[in-house]
Design a protein around this motif. Structure first.
Motif, PDB file in Angstrom:
ATOM      1  N   LEU A 148     -39.528  -1.117  32.690  1.00  0.00           N
ATOM      2  CA  LEU A 148     -38.265  -1.843  32.858  1.00  0.00           C
ATOM      3  C   LEU A 148     -37.771  -1.775  34.300  1.00  0.00           C
ATOM      4  O   LEU A 148     -37.194  -2.748  34.816  1.00  0.00           O
ATOM      5  N   ILE A 149     -38.006  -0.650  34.969  1.00  0.00           N
ATOM      6  CA  ILE A 149     -37.605  -0.531  36.376  1.00  0.00           C
ATOM      7  C   ILE A 149     -38.398  -1.498  37.251  1.00  0.00           C
ATOM      8  O   ILE A 149     -37.834  -2.213  38.096  1.00  0.00           O
ATOM      9  N   PHE A 150     -39.724  -1.535  37.055  1.00  0.00           N
ATOM     10  CA  PHE A 150     -40.570  -2.387  37.894  1.00  0.00           C
ATOM     11  C   PHE A 150     -40.355  -3.877  37.637  1.00  0.00           C
ATOM     12  O   PHE A 150     -40.520  -4.693  38.544  1.00  0.00           O
ATOM     13  N   THR A 151     -40.014  -4.231  36.416  1.00  0.00           N
ATOM     14  CA  THR A 151     -39.912  -5.654  36.062  1.00  0.00           C
ATOM     15  C   THR A 151     -38.481  -6.154  35.946  1.00  0.00           C
ATOM     16  O   THR A 151     -38.276  -7.369  35.895  1.00  0.00           O
ATOM     17  N   GLY A 152     -37.518  -5.220  35.868  1.00  0.00           N
ATOM     18  CA  GLY A 152     -36.157  -5.658  35.589  1.00  0.00           C
ATOM     19  C   GLY A 152     -36.049  -6.268  34.206  1.00  0.00           C
ATOM     20  O   GLY A 152     -35.175  -7.119  33.970  1.00  0.00           O
ATOM     21  N   ALA A 153     -36.932  -5.843  33.305  1.00  0.00           N
ATOM     22  CA  ALA A 153     -36.994  -6.345  31.922  1.00  0.00           C
ATOM     23  C   ALA A 153     -37.339  -7.826  31.863  1.00  0.00           C
ATOM     24  O   ALA A 153     -37.043  -8.503  30.876  1.00  0.00           O
ATOM     25  N   VAL A 154     -38.007  -8.336  32.906  1.00  0.00           N
ATOM     26  CA  VAL A 154     -38.413  -9.738  32.958  1.00  0.00           C
ATOM     27  C   VAL A 154     -39.939  -9.807  33.016  1.00  0.00           C
ATOM     28  O   VAL A 154     -40.577  -9.039  33.758  1.00  0.00           O
ATOM     29  N   ALA A 155     -40.525 -10.713  32.254  1.00  0.00           N
ATOM     30  CA  ALA A 155     -41.980 -10.857  32.231  1.00  0.00           C
ATOM     31  C   ALA A 155     -42.522 -11.216  33.607  1.00  0.00           C
ATOM     32  O   ALA A 155     -41.862 -11.898  34.397  1.00  0.00           O
ATOM     33  N   VAL A 156     -43.738 -10.735  33.887  1.00  0.00           N
ATOM     34  CA  VAL A 156     -44.386 -10.982  35.176  1.00  0.00           C
ATOM     35  C   VAL A 156     -45.432 -12.078  34.998  1.00  0.00           C
ATOM     36  O   VAL A 156     -46.369 -11.927  34.205  1.00  0.00           O
ATOM     37  N   PHE A 157     -45.271 -13.168  35.735  1.00  0.00           N
ATOM     38  CA  PHE A 157     -46.215 -14.281  35.679  1.00  0.00           C
ATOM     39  C   PHE A 157     -46.889 -14.449  37.036  1.00  0.00           C
ATOM     40  O   PHE A 157     -46.519 -13.787  38.009  1.00  0.00           O
ATOM     41  N   GLY A 158     -47.862 -15.353  37.092  1.00  0.00           N
ATOM     42  CA  GLY A 158     -48.488 -15.681  38.370  1.00  0.00           C
ATOM     43  C   GLY A 158     -49.896 -15.173  38.531  1.00  0.00           C
ATOM     44  O   GLY A 158     -50.491 -15.337  39.602  1.00  0.00           O
ATOM     45  N   ALA A 159     -50.473 -14.559  37.495  1.00  0.00           N
ATOM     46  CA  ALA A 159     -51.874 -14.132  37.588  1.00  0.00           C
ATOM     47  C   ALA A 159     -52.780 -15.358  37.578  1.00  0.00           C
ATOM     48  O   ALA A 159     -52.441 -16.389  36.977  1.00  0.00           O
ATOM     49  N   PRO A 160     -53.924 -15.300  38.250  1.00  0.00           N
ATOM     50  CA  PRO A 160     -54.831 -16.453  38.258  1.00  0.00           C
ATOM     51  C   PRO A 160     -55.350 -16.792  36.865  1.00  0.00           C
ATOM     52  O   PRO A 160     -55.442 -15.922  35.986  1.00  0.00           O
ATOM     53  N   GLU A 161     -55.689 -18.061  36.670  1.00  0.00           N
ATOM     54  CA  GLU A 161     -56.175 -18.505  35.366  1.00  0.00           C
ATOM     55  C   GLU A 161     -57.447 -17.778  34.942  1.00  0.00           C
ATOM     56  O   GLU A 161     -57.696 -17.577  33.760  1.00  0.00           O
ATOM     57  N   SER A 162     -58.251 -17.358  35.910  1.00  0.00           N
ATOM     58  CA  SER A 162     -59.502 -16.666  35.576  1.00  0.00           C
ATOM     59  C   SER A 162     -59.254 -15.334  34.883  1.00  0.00           C
ATOM     60  O   SER A 162     -60.144 -14.808  34.194  1.00  0.00           O
ATOM     61  N   PHE A 163     -58.048 -14.800  35.032  1.00  0.00           N
ATOM     62  CA  PHE A 163     -57.716 -13.537  34.361  1.00  0.00           C
ATOM     63  C   PHE A 163     -57.747 -13.700  32.846  1.00  0.00           C
ATOM     64  O   PHE A 163     -57.977 -12.750  32.103  1.00  0.00           O
ATOM     65  N   ARG A 164     -57.539 -14.914  32.363  1.00  0.00           N
ATOM     66  CA  ARG A 164     -57.537 -15.165  30.922  1.00  0.00           C
ATOM     67  C   ARG A 164     -58.886 -14.858  30.269  1.00  0.00           C
ATOM     68  O   ARG A 164     -58.963 -14.634  29.063  1.00  0.00           O
ATOM     69  N   LEU A 165     -59.950 -14.867  31.068  1.00  0.00           N
ATOM     70  CA  LEU A 165     -61.280 -14.657  30.495  1.00  0.00           C
ATOM     71  C   LEU A 165     -61.397 -13.306  29.790  1.00  0.00           C
ATOM     72  O   LEU A 165     -62.094 -13.175  28.782  1.00  0.00           O
ATOM     73  N   LEU A 166     -60.711 -12.293  30.308  1.00  0.00           N
ATOM     74  CA  LEU A 166     -60.820 -10.958  29.723  1.00  0.00           C
ATOM     75  C   LEU A 166     -60.397 -10.946  28.263  1.00  0.00           C
ATOM     76  O   LEU A 166     -61.053 -10.316  27.417  1.00  0.00           O
ATOM     77  N   GLY A 167     -59.323 -11.648  27.937  1.00  0.00           N
ATOM     78  CA  GLY A 167     -58.808 -11.624  26.577  1.00  0.00           C
ATOM     79  C   GLY A 167     -59.100 -12.868  25.768  1.00  0.00           C
ATOM     80  O   GLY A 167     -58.925 -12.864  24.543  1.00  0.00           O
ATOM     81  N   GLN A 168     -59.565 -13.945  26.438  1.00  0.00           N
ATOM     82  CA  GLN A 168     -59.769 -15.198  25.735  1.00  0.00           C
ATOM     83  C   GLN A 168     -61.156 -15.797  25.920  1.00  0.00           C
ATOM     84  O   GLN A 168     -61.508 -16.759  25.230  1.00  0.00           O
ATOM     85  N   GLY A 169     -61.934 -15.257  26.823  1.00  0.00           N
ATOM     86  CA  GLY A 169     -63.237 -15.834  27.112  1.00  0.00           C
ATOM     87  C   GLY A 169     -64.274 -15.520  26.048  1.00  0.00           C
ATOM     88  O   GLY A 169     -64.050 -14.710  25.140  1.00  0.00           O
ATOM     89  N   VAL A 170     -65.411 -16.186  26.166  1.00  0.00           N
ATOM     90  CA  VAL A 170     -66.524 -15.963  25.243  1.00  0.00           C
ATOM     91  C   VAL A 170     -67.815 -15.831  26.036  1.00  0.00           C
ATOM     92  O   VAL A 170     -67.950 -16.359  27.133  1.00  0.00           O
ATOM     93  N   ILE A 171     -68.744 -15.082  25.461  1.00  0.00           N
ATOM     94  CA  ILE A 171     -70.107 -15.012  25.985  1.00  0.00           C
ATOM     95  C   ILE A 171     -70.990 -15.638  24.920  1.00  0.00           C
ATOM     96  O   ILE A 171     -71.250 -15.027  23.882  1.00  0.00           O
ATOM     97  N   GLY A 172     -71.405 -16.869  25.156  1.00  0.00           N
ATOM     98  CA  GLY A 172     -72.077 -17.642  24.107  1.00  0.00           C
ATOM     99  C   GLY A 172     -71.038 -18.024  23.074  1.00  0.00           C
ATOM    100  O   GLY A 172     -70.140 -18.824  23.341  1.00  0.00           O
ATOM    101  N   VAL A 173     -71.148 -17.448  21.883  1.00  0.00           N
ATOM    102  CA  VAL A 173     -70.148 -17.687  20.840  1.00  0.00           C
ATOM    103  C   VAL A 173     -69.357 -16.418  20.525  1.00  0.00           C
ATOM    104  O   VAL A 173     -68.504 -16.419  19.643  1.00  0.00           O
ATOM    105  N   ILE A 174     -69.644 -15.342  21.255  1.00  0.00           N
ATOM    106  CA  ILE A 174     -69.005 -14.056  20.979  1.00  0.00           C
ATOM    107  C   ILE A 174     -67.808 -13.876  21.899  1.00  0.00           C
ATOM    108  O   ILE A 174     -67.957 -13.925  23.128  1.00  0.00           O
TER     109      ILE A 174
END
Length: 331
Positions: A148-174
Motif C-alpha cells: 500500500l505504501i509503494f502503490t498508494g493503494a492504486v493498481a500499477v499498469f504499464g508493463a509491456p504486452e510481452s509480460f502477459r506470456l508468463l500467465g497467458q501464453g502457450v507452448i504448443g497447446v500447453i
C-alpha cells in the motif's frame, strides 16, 4: 531394549508414511469425484476457456504450495505468502513500468523480492528465535503495508504486452502456467528426495532437537526453506500479475488459506516431518476445482471459505488421529 526402540521407530516411520499416502489417495479421489460431478452440474466447467483459466488459477497456488510444503515439513508455517506474492507482483511490474526493465528482469526482480522476504522470515525464526507463526504473521502485515505504501493503494499498469506470456501464453497447446507447475514440481521433488536440504527438512520436522544434536546445521536449513518459500511466493505473484498485466495491491488477501489448505489436504503434517510435492499439487488442484466449480454454480465466496476451512479442520484432525494411533496415545 535399544533394538526394540529402534524397531518401533522404524515401524512408526513406515506407518507414518503410509498414513501420508492414504491422505494423498483420498485427496486424489476427492479431486476426481469433484471434477466428474462438476462436469455434469456445471455445463461450462469443461469448456476450453474455463479449463485454461482453471490451469492458470491453479498455477499460482501450486507454485506457492511447493515452497510452503518445504516449510511445513520442517514443522514451520508461512502465513505471509499472500502478502509477499502481492508485494513481489507490484514491485516486479513497477520495475517494468516505471524503470523500463524488460519482462525477464521484472520477473526475476519479483522473485528476488519474495526471496528477501523469505530470508527475513527465516532469520526471525532461526536466529532471533521467534515462533514461525509469529514471524510470518508479522511479515504478512509488513508485506501488505509495504504494498500500500509503494502503490498508494492504486493498481500499477504499464508493463509491456510481452509480460502477459508468463500467465497467458502457450507452448504448443500447453499453457505456460502449467509448464511452470511441472518445472517447479519436479525441482521441488528433487530437492526433497535427492538433496541434503530435503533430507534434513524431514529430520528437523520429526525432531528438531535430535536434528540439532546430530550435527544438522538447523539455522542454515531452516532459513533456506523460508527463502525458497518466499521466492516461490514471488514467482506466484508474478504469474498472477502477468494474467492481468498489472500489479494489484489487493492481490493475495487470504491466499495463504488456500495454499496451506492445499499442502495439508495433500497429506503434509502441520506437526512436521511429513509431506510431498505430489500431495501438495493434488491439494492445490482440489482447492482450485472447488473454487472454480463454486463460481460456475454461482456460490458465494463466503461459503467457499467456510468449506475450505472445514476441509482444513478435517485434514488436521485426521493427522492428529493417525499420530495418536502410531504413538498409542488415547488422549
Amino acid at each position: 531394549m535399544a533394538e526394540q526402540t529402534k524397531d518401533r521407530g522404524v515401524v512408526g516411520g513406515l506407518l507414518d508414511r503410509a498414513s501420508g499416502a492414504v491422505s494423498q489417495v483420498a485427496a486424489a479421489g476427492a479431486l476426481i469425484v469433484a471434477f466428474i460431478a462438476l462436469s455434469f452440474v456445471a455445463p461450462s466447467f469443461l469448456t476450453a476457456d474455463n479449463l485454461f483459466n482453471l490451469g492458470s488459477q491453479t498455477s499460482v497456488n501450486a507454485v506457492m504450495a511447493v515452497g510452503v510444503t518445504l516449510v511445513i515439513i520442517t514443522g514451520g508455517i508461512d502465513l505471509s505468502v499472500g502478502s509477499v506474492a502481492a508485494l513481489s507482483g507490484v514491485l516486479g511490474v513497477m520495475l517494468m513500468a516505471d524503470f523500463g526493465f524488460n519482462p525477464l528482469i521484472g520477473v526475476l526482480g519479483g522473485i528476488a523480492v519474495g526471496a528477501i522476504a523469505g530470508l527475513i522470515n527465516g532469520l526471525l525464526v532461526s536466529v532471533v528465535g521467534l515462533p514461525p507463526f509469529i514471524a510470518t504473521l508479522g511479515m504478512l502485515s509488513v508485506g501488505r503495508g509495504l504494498v500500500l505504501i509503494f502503490t498508494g493503494a492504486v493498481a500499477v499498469f504499464g508493463a509491456p504486452e510481452s509480460f502477459r506470456l508468463l500467465g497467458q501464453g502457450v507452448i504448443g497447446v500447453i499453457p505456460i502456467p502449467i509448464v511452470l507447475i511441472a518445472v517447479v514440481a519436479v525441482a521441488g521433488h528433487l530437492v526433497l528426495t535427492r538433496t541434503r536440504l530435503g533430507r534434513y527438512a524431514y529430520v528437523m520436522g520429526s525432531n528438531m532437537e535430535a536434528a540439532r544434536l546430530s550435527g544438522v546445521p538447523v539455522r542454515k536449513y531452516t532459513t533456506s526453506v523460508y527463502v525458497l518459500s518466499g521466492a516461490l511466493a514471488g514467482l506466484g505473484g508474478m504469474i498472477a500479475a502477468s494474467r492481468i498485466n498489472s500489479g494489484q495491491p489487493n492481490f493475495g488477501e487470504g491466499l495463504e488459506l488456500d495454499v496451506i489448505a492445499a499442502v495439508v489436504i495433500g497429506g503434509a503434517s502441520l506437526f512436521g516431518g511429513r509431506g510431498t510435492v505430489v500431495g501438495s499439487l493434488i491439494g492445490a488442484f482440489l482447492v482450485a476445482v472447488i473454487r472454480n466449480g463454486a463460481v460456475q454454480l454461482d456460490i458465494s465466496t463466503f461459503y467457499q471459505n467456510v468449506l475450505i476451512g472445514v476441509i482444513i479442520w478435517l485434514a488436521v484432525w485426521w493427522d492428529r488421529y493417525q499420530r495418536r494411533k502410531l504413538t498409542g496415545d488415547a488422549g
